[in-house]
Motif scaffolding. Structure first.
Motif, PDB file in Angstrom:
ATOM      1  N   VAL A   1      49.023  74.716 -27.119  1.00 13.37           N
ATOM      2  CA  VAL A   1      49.567  73.824 -26.092  1.00 13.37           C
ATOM      3  C   VAL A   1      51.062  74.101 -25.969  1.00 13.37           C
ATOM      4  O   VAL A   1      51.788  74.011 -26.952  1.00 13.37           O
TER       5      VAL A   1
ATOM      6  N   ALA B   1      51.794  65.407 -25.613  1.00 15.27           N
ATOM      7  CA  ALA B   1      50.687  65.736 -24.716  1.00 15.27           C
ATOM      8  C   ALA B   1      50.033  64.453 -24.211  1.00 15.27           C
ATOM      9  O   ALA B   1      50.018  63.431 -24.891  1.00 15.27           O
TER      10      ALA B   1
ATOM     11  N   THR C   1      44.526  65.841 -24.594  1.00 11.99           N
ATOM     12  CA  THR C   1      44.088  66.033 -25.972  1.00 11.99           C
ATOM     13  C   THR C   1      42.580  65.806 -26.078  1.00 11.99           C
ATOM     14  O   THR C   1      41.854  66.601 -26.679  1.00 11.99           O
TER      15      THR C   1
ATOM     16  N   GLN D   1      40.482  68.681 -24.878  1.00 14.11           N
ATOM     17  CA  GLN D   1      40.324  69.836 -25.761  1.00 14.11           C
ATOM     18  C   GLN D   1      39.105  69.668 -26.663  1.00 14.11           C
ATOM     19  O   GLN D   1      38.417  70.641 -26.978  1.00 14.11           O
TER      20      GLN D   1
ATOM     21  N   PHE E   1      42.343  57.341 -29.743  1.00 15.73           N
ATOM     22  CA  PHE E   1      43.592  58.075 -29.901  1.00 15.73           C
ATOM     23  C   PHE E   1      44.291  57.538 -31.140  1.00 15.73           C
ATOM     24  O   PHE E   1      44.579  56.353 -31.230  1.00 15.73           O
TER      25      PHE E   1
ATOM     26  N   VAL F   1      50.253  64.273 -30.032  1.00 13.57           N
ATOM     27  CA  VAL F   1      50.406  65.719 -30.108  1.00 13.57           C
ATOM     28  C   VAL F   1      51.812  66.018 -29.592  1.00 13.57           C
ATOM     29  O   VAL F   1      52.082  65.923 -28.397  1.00 13.57           O
TER      30      VAL F   1
ATOM     31  N   ILE G   1      46.235  72.425 -31.018  1.00 10.42           N
ATOM     32  CA  ILE G   1      45.247  71.376 -31.245  1.00 10.42           C
ATOM     33  C   ILE G   1      44.080  72.091 -31.914  1.00 10.42           C
ATOM     34  O   ILE G   1      43.528  73.047 -31.369  1.00 10.42           O
TER      35      ILE G   1
ATOM     36  N   SER H   1      46.530  68.019 -35.007  1.00 12.33           N
ATOM     37  CA  SER H   1      47.682  68.780 -34.543  1.00 12.33           C
ATOM     38  C   SER H   1      48.797  68.581 -35.555  1.00 12.33           C
ATOM     39  O   SER H   1      49.052  67.441 -35.977  1.00 12.33           O
TER      40      SER H   1
ATOM     41  N   VAL I   1      44.655  63.557 -34.675  1.00 10.98           N
ATOM     42  CA  VAL I   1      45.157  62.971 -33.426  1.00 10.98           C
ATOM     43  C   VAL I   1      44.091  62.215 -32.646  1.00 10.98           C
ATOM     44  O   VAL I   1      44.417  61.408 -31.777  1.00 10.98           O
TER      45      VAL I   1
END
Length: 144
Positions: A25, A60, A65, A68, A90, A94, A105, A128, A133
């Protein structure tokens, strides 16, 4: 990690570990994501602003995130339409430094349960900078 051949339900057992993948990233990725998502919050692209609101640096987007993790699953199964359900919490940020390397990540997964109708429950580990994360990251995936 790139899309592979279709994963067959009969070839997967509980405890099956999906090979880990790293997703780089950089700030440009966040700018592109902002354009695609419409989320232009300056904490995702302006270092000065991010630091004035108490963040360590630009971070990010949470949904970037999360995406991903989804990408990891679709790369594994080889079919974006195979994801039946996907959810996360969450748990940390990140942080994306302004350099050529950016950050990574890192995603890994384990089949936790075989379900009816050729579906599996996959638990993801998403990190991360050594920090988890996303927590409670799970996907229900339809296999061939």
């Amino acid at each position: 990690m790139t899309a592979t051949a279709t994963i067959n339900y009969d070839d997967v057992e509980v405890g099956h570990e999906i090979p880990a993948a790293d997703y780089p990233v950089r700030r440009i990725n966040l700018v592109m994501y902002a354009g695609a998502s419409g989320d232009f919050n300056p904490i995702h692209w302006n270092e000065r602003f991010a630091k004035t609101v108490g963040l360590p640096d630009v971070i990010a987007h949470g949904m970037f995130t999360m995406a991903q993790g989804g990408r990891f699953i679709t790369d594994w199964v080889g079919d974006p339409g195979a994801v039946v359900d996907y959810g996360v919490r969450f748990s940390s940020m990140v942080v994306v430094p302004d350099d050529d390397k950016g950050t990574l990540i890192q995603v890994s997964g384990t089949v936790e349960k075989k379900l009816e109708h050729r579906r599996v429950l996959v638990a993801l580990t998403v990190r991360s900078g050594g920090t988890r994360v996303l927590s409670r990251a799970q996907a229900v995936v339809q296999l061939a």
